[in-house]
Design a protein around this motif. Structure first.
Motif, PDB file in Angstrom:
ATOM      1  N   ASP A  68       0.857  -1.195   0.000  1.00 22.56           N
ATOM      2  CA  ASP A  68       0.000   0.000   0.000  1.00 22.56           C
ATOM      3  C   ASP A  68       0.888   1.239   0.000  1.00 22.56           C
ATOM      4  OD1 ASP A  68      -2.375   1.397  -0.056  1.00 22.56           O
ATOM      5  OD2 ASP A  68      -2.569   1.494   2.136  1.00 22.56           O
ATOM      6  N   ILE A  69       0.353   2.348  -0.487  1.00 19.25           N
ATOM      7  CA  ILE A  69       1.064   3.615  -0.463  1.00 19.25           C
ATOM      8  C   ILE A  69       0.065   4.759  -0.385  1.00 19.25           C
ATOM      9  CG2 ILE A  69       1.212   3.595  -2.999  1.00 19.25           C
ATOM     10  CD1 ILE A  69       3.713   5.363  -2.731  1.00 19.25           C
ATOM     11  N   LYS A  70       0.349   5.734   0.469  1.00 20.00           N
ATOM     12  CA  LYS A  70      -0.399   6.987   0.559  1.00 20.00           C
ATOM     13  C   LYS A  70       0.614   8.117   0.536  1.00 20.00           C
ATOM     14  CE  LYS A  70      -3.961   5.113   3.698  1.00 20.00           C
ATOM     15  NZ  LYS A  70      -3.242   3.947   4.251  1.00 20.00           N
ATOM     16  N   ILE A  71       0.299   9.182  -0.170  1.00 20.78           N
ATOM     17  CA  ILE A  71       1.149  10.366  -0.200  1.00 20.78           C
ATOM     18  C   ILE A  71       0.342  11.544   0.327  1.00 20.78           C
ATOM     19  CG2 ILE A  71       2.610  11.877  -1.587  1.00 20.78           C
ATOM     20  CD1 ILE A  71       2.859   9.640  -3.619  1.00 20.78           C
ATOM     21  N   TYR A  72       0.748  12.079   1.461  1.00 18.91           N
ATOM     22  CA  TYR A  72       0.095  13.234   2.064  1.00 18.91           C
ATOM     23  C   TYR A  72       0.808  14.489   1.556  1.00 18.91           C
ATOM     24  CZ  TYR A  72      -1.982   9.819   5.242  1.00 18.91           C
ATOM     25  OH  TYR A  72      -2.657   8.756   5.758  1.00 18.91           O
ATOM     26  N   THR A  73       0.121  15.289   0.775  1.00 23.01           N
ATOM     27  CA  THR A  73       0.734  16.470   0.176  1.00 23.01           C
ATOM     28  C   THR A  73       0.180  17.740   0.799  1.00 23.01           C
ATOM     29  OG1 THR A  73      -0.909  16.688  -1.590  1.00 23.01           O
ATOM     30  CG2 THR A  73       0.935  15.196  -1.997  1.00 23.01           C
ATOM     31  N   LYS A  74       1.028  18.773   0.865  1.00 21.41           N
ATOM     32  CA  LYS A  74       0.644  20.080   1.392  1.00 21.41           C
ATOM     33  C   LYS A  74       1.054  21.149   0.388  1.00 21.41           C
ATOM     34  CE  LYS A  74       1.576  20.885   5.704  1.00 21.41           C
ATOM     35  NZ  LYS A  74       2.335  20.979   6.973  1.00 21.41           N
ATOM     36  N   PRO A  75       0.428  22.299   0.421  1.00 22.99           N
ATOM     37  CA  PRO A  75       0.757  23.358  -0.537  1.00 22.99           C
ATOM     38  C   PRO A  75       2.216  23.789  -0.499  1.00 22.99           C
ATOM     39  CG  PRO A  75      -1.310  23.850   0.570  1.00 22.99           C
ATOM     40  CD  PRO A  75      -0.720  22.664   1.274  1.00 22.99           C
ATOM     41  N   ASP A  76       2.883  23.652   0.650  1.00 22.83           N
ATOM     42  CA  ASP A  76       4.275  24.085   0.744  1.00 22.83           C
ATOM     43  C   ASP A  76       5.246  23.058   0.158  1.00 22.83           C
ATOM     44  OD1 ASP A  76       4.190  22.066   2.591  1.00 22.83           O
ATOM     45  OD2 ASP A  76       4.690  23.305   4.326  1.00 22.83           O
ATOM     46  N   GLY A  77       4.719  21.959  -0.405  1.00 22.38           N
ATOM     47  CA  GLY A  77       5.573  20.953  -1.029  1.00 22.38           C
ATOM     48  C   GLY A  77       6.136  19.928  -0.069  1.00 22.38           C
ATOM     49  N   ASP A  78       5.745  19.993   1.191  1.00 21.39           N
ATOM     50  CA  ASP A  78       6.212  19.036   2.194  1.00 21.39           C
ATOM     51  C   ASP A  78       5.354  17.773   2.093  1.00 21.39           C
ATOM     52  OD1 ASP A  78       7.251  17.710   4.323  1.00 21.39           O
ATOM     53  OD2 ASP A  78       6.475  19.065   5.859  1.00 21.39           O
ATOM     54  N   ASN A  79       5.831  16.792   1.347  1.00 18.97           N
ATOM     55  CA  ASN A  79       5.062  15.573   1.100  1.00 18.97           C
ATOM     56  C   ASN A  79       5.520  14.451   2.022  1.00 18.97           C
ATOM     57  OD1 ASN A  79       3.817  16.967  -0.946  1.00 18.97           O
ATOM     58  ND2 ASN A  79       5.069  16.072  -2.571  1.00 18.97           N
ATOM     59  N   THR A  80       4.559  13.701   2.530  1.00 18.33           N
ATOM     60  CA  THR A  80       4.852  12.559   3.391  1.00 18.33           C
ATOM     61  C   THR A  80       4.334  11.290   2.724  1.00 18.33           C
ATOM     62  OG1 THR A  80       4.716  13.888   5.407  1.00 18.33           O
ATOM     63  CG2 THR A  80       4.470  11.513   5.646  1.00 18.33           C
ATOM     64  N   TYR A  81       5.217  10.301   2.578  1.00 16.20           N
ATOM     65  CA  TYR A  81       4.859   9.011   1.995  1.00 16.20           C
ATOM     66  C   TYR A  81       4.696   8.005   3.123  1.00 16.20           C
ATOM     67  CZ  TYR A  81       6.455  10.627  -2.650  1.00 16.20           C
ATOM     68  OH  TYR A  81       6.625  11.282  -3.841  1.00 16.20           O
ATOM     69  N   VAL A  82       3.625   7.229   3.072  1.00 16.07           N
ATOM     70  CA  VAL A  82       3.420   6.144   4.027  1.00 16.07           C
ATOM     71  C   VAL A  82       3.284   4.854   3.223  1.00 16.07           C
ATOM     72  CG1 VAL A  82       2.017   5.226   5.895  1.00 16.07           C
ATOM     73  CG2 VAL A  82       2.289   7.696   5.651  1.00 16.07           C
ATOM     74  N   LEU A  83       4.264   3.967   3.395  1.00 17.16           N
ATOM     75  CA  LEU A  83       4.346   2.740   2.596  1.00 17.16           C
ATOM     76  C   LEU A  83       4.150   1.508   3.461  1.00 17.16           C
ATOM     77  CD1 LEU A  83       7.556   3.220   0.414  1.00 17.16           C
ATOM     78  CD2 LEU A  83       5.262   2.942  -0.469  1.00 17.16           C
ATOM     79  N   GLU A  84       3.554   0.489   2.871  1.00 14.71           N
ATOM     80  CA  GLU A  84       3.576  -0.851   3.445  1.00 14.71           C
ATOM     81  C   GLU A  84       4.280  -1.750   2.441  1.00 14.71           C
ATOM     82  OE1 GLU A  84      -0.215  -2.341   4.703  1.00 14.71           O
ATOM     83  OE2 GLU A  84      -0.899  -0.354   5.365  1.00 14.71           O
ATOM     84  N   VAL A  85       5.384  -2.361   2.860  1.00 11.19           N
ATOM     85  CA  VAL A  85       6.164  -3.191   1.946  1.00 11.19           C
ATOM     86  C   VAL A  85       6.399  -4.568   2.543  1.00 11.19           C
ATOM     87  CG1 VAL A  85       7.314  -1.270   0.781  1.00 11.19           C
ATOM     88  CG2 VAL A  85       8.326  -2.220   2.867  1.00 11.19           C
ATOM     89  N   ASP A  86       6.536  -5.533   1.636  1.00 13.55           N
ATOM     90  CA  ASP A  86       6.839  -6.914   2.003  1.00 13.55           C
ATOM     91  C   ASP A  86       8.249  -7.202   1.509  1.00 13.55           C
ATOM     92  OD1 ASP A  86       6.688  -9.655   2.609  1.00 13.55           O
ATOM     93  OD2 ASP A  86       5.924 -10.109   0.607  1.00 13.55           O
TER      94      ASP A  86
END
Length: 391
Positions: A60-78
Motif C-alpha cells: 500500500d502507499i499513501k502520499i500526504y501532500t501540502k501546498p508548501d511541497g512538504d510531502n509525506t509518503y506512508v508505505l507498506e512493503v513486504d
C-alpha cells in the motif's frame, strides 16, 4: 470571548486540513517503486546482523501532500531475506532470495518518508519479521535456534576443519547466520551458515581482530561434527568497522524470553564460548529493526509497540550526510515513557536518496482531507505485483 476563541481555532484547523491532499498512486507506479527502493535500502542499512532483504511487494502507499511541497509518503512493503549477509559487499540485485523450501524469512514493514525538493528521506518505520512456513515439505530441513548447543558444536568443528586447511591465518566465528537440521537414515544432519573473521589465537582461545583490514567471510557447512563438508568465501573488499560509540539496542538480548538476563553478543570469544556467538531466547533467525519513530509521527499505528525485537543499528549509508547536511544530525530519540527499556527505539541515522521521479500516474486516486487524515481509496490500486513468491 472564550467561545469565539475556540471557534476561531477550530476554523483555522479546518482550513489546514482542507489543504492536505492524500494521493493514492498505483502500487506499481514509478513513484511508488522509487519510494519502496529507498525504504528497502534504508532498512538494510539499519540491519547489522543476519542477511539483506529484498523488496517482494508493495502492499500500500499513501502520499500526504501540502501546498508548501512538504510531502509525506506512508508505505507498506513486504521484504524477503536473501542469502547475502549484511557484511557481504555483493550488490543486493545479485543476491538470491531464499526459497520457501529453505524456510523463507519475511519482513513486513510500514515506512514513513519525507520528500522535499525531490529528496526522499526515511523518518520512521516499524517492522515484523517472521518465518514463512507454508508449503514446507515433510522431511525438509528445519531451522534450529541460533543458540542450539549441538548445532554450535557442529559450527566449531566445521570451522576447525577449515582452519586446518588455511595457511598463516586463523578464523573465529563472528556471527551465526542460521542453523538447521534434517532427519535422514541414521539420524539428523546439520546445515550451518556463519560469518568468520581473522583472529589471533593463544592456546585454545581466539580473539577476533577488530580493524578494517581483518579478513572476513561467510562459511557454509553440512554434515556431522565428525564428518562434514565446509566451504568459506572471503568477502572481496574491506568491511568498515562499526563505530562502537554509536548507541544501539541489541535484539539478541531482547527476544521472546523476557525472563532471561543473558548478556548480549560480544565480539570476543573463546572457541567453546557458544553463548557469545548468537542471539538468546531460542530465536531461529535474525530480525529487522522493529521500530523507529523518534518524532512520534502519528503515521504508524499503535501496533508499533507490540514487538520489542530491536537489532543493532548500522551507520547511515556512506555519502548520505553529504547529500543533505540535516542527515548528519538526526533528531534525538524520544523517551519511551511507560514503555520498557527493551522496547525503546535506538536513534537511527537518516538516509537521503534523490532520484528523478516521473509525475504521478493519472490513475492515482486523490482525496482531500476535511474531517479525517486517512480516507478510504475510491479505486483499488494496491497491492502491487509479487516479485518472487507470495509469502
Amino acid at each position: 470571548m472564550k467561545f469565539l476563541g475556540i471557534t476561531l481555532i477550530l476554523g483555522l484547523l479546518a482550513g489546514v486540513w482542507a489543504q492536505i491532499i492524500v494521493v493514492r498512486p498505483q502500487c506499481d507506479s514509478p513513484e511508488a517503486e522509487e519510494a519502496a527502493l529507498v525504504a528497502q535500502d534504508y532498512l538494510n542499512a539499519q540491519h547489522s546482523h543476519g542477511y539483506k532483504y529484498a523488496l517482494n511487494r508493495i502492499e500500500d502507499i499513501k502520499i500526504y501532500t501540502k501546498p508548501d511541497g512538504d510531502n509525506t509518503y506512508v508505505l507498506e512493503v513486504d521484504l524477503l531475506e536473501t542469502d547475502c549477509h549484511v557484511l557481504d559487499p555483493t550488490p543486493l540485485a545479485n543476491c538470491t532470495v531464499r526459497p520457501k523450501i529453505l524456510t523463507a524469512i519475511e519482513g513486513d514493514c510500514d515506512v514513513v518518508l519525507k520528500k522535499v525538493g525531490g529528496v526522499l528521506t526515511v523518518t520512521a518505520f516499524k517492522c515484523t519479521t517472521e518465518e514463512s512456513t507454508e508449503d514446507m515439505c515433510l522431511g525438509c530441513a528445519t531451522l534450529l535456534p541460533l543458540n542450539d548447543t549441538t548445532a554450535l558444536d557442529f559450527v566449531h568443528s566445521s570451522l576447525a576443519t577449515f582452519n586446518n586447511r588455511t595457511v598463516d591465518v586463523t578464523y573465529a566465528v563472528m556471527e551465526v547466520g542460521r542453523m538447521s537440521s534434517q532427519v535422514v537414515s541414521g539420524g539428523p544432519i546439520y546445515f550451518a551458515e556463519y560469518v568468520v573473521v581473522e583472529a589471533t589465537c593463544t592456546d585454545d582461545a581466539c580473539v577476533p581482530l577488530h580493524d578494517a583490514t581483518a579478513a572476513r567471510g561467510i562459511c557454509s557447512a553440512k554434515g556431522l561434527s565428525t564428518d562434514h563438508t565446509v566451504d568459506c568465501n572471503m568477502f572481496s573488499i574491506l568491511i568498515p568497522v562499526v563505530d562502537a560509540n554509536i548507541p544501539v539496542a541489541d535484539a539478541n538480548s531482547t527476544g521472546a524470553d523476557a525472563n532471561s538476563t543473558a548478556d548480549p553478543v560480544t565480539p570476543s570469544m573463546a572457541p567453546k564460548d557458544r553463548g557469545s556467538l548468537s542471539p538468546r531466547h531460542g530465536l531461529r533467525h535474525h530480525k529487522l529493526t522493529a521500530l523507529h519513530d523518534p518524532q512520534l509521527s502519528g503515521f504508524l499505528s499503535a501496533e508499533s509497540a507490540e514487538s520489542a525485537e530491536v537489532v543493532p543499528v548500522a551507520p547511515a549509508v556512506a555519502g548520505a550526510a553529504a547529500a543533505d547536511p540535516a542527515a548528519a544530525n538526526p533528531a534525538p530519540a524520544v523517551d519511551a515513557g511507560s514503555a520498557s527499556d527493551s522496547s525503546a527505539s535506538a536513534e537511527v541515522p537518516v538516509v537521503v536518496v534523490k532520484r528523478d521521479v516521473p509525475a504521478a500516474p493519472t490513475s492515482s486516486v486523490v482525496d482531500t482531507l476535511t474531517t479525517q487524515p486517512d480516507p478510504i481509496a475510491l479505486v483499488p490500486v494496491c497491492p502491487g505485483r509479487i516479485r518472487f513468491f507470495d509469502s
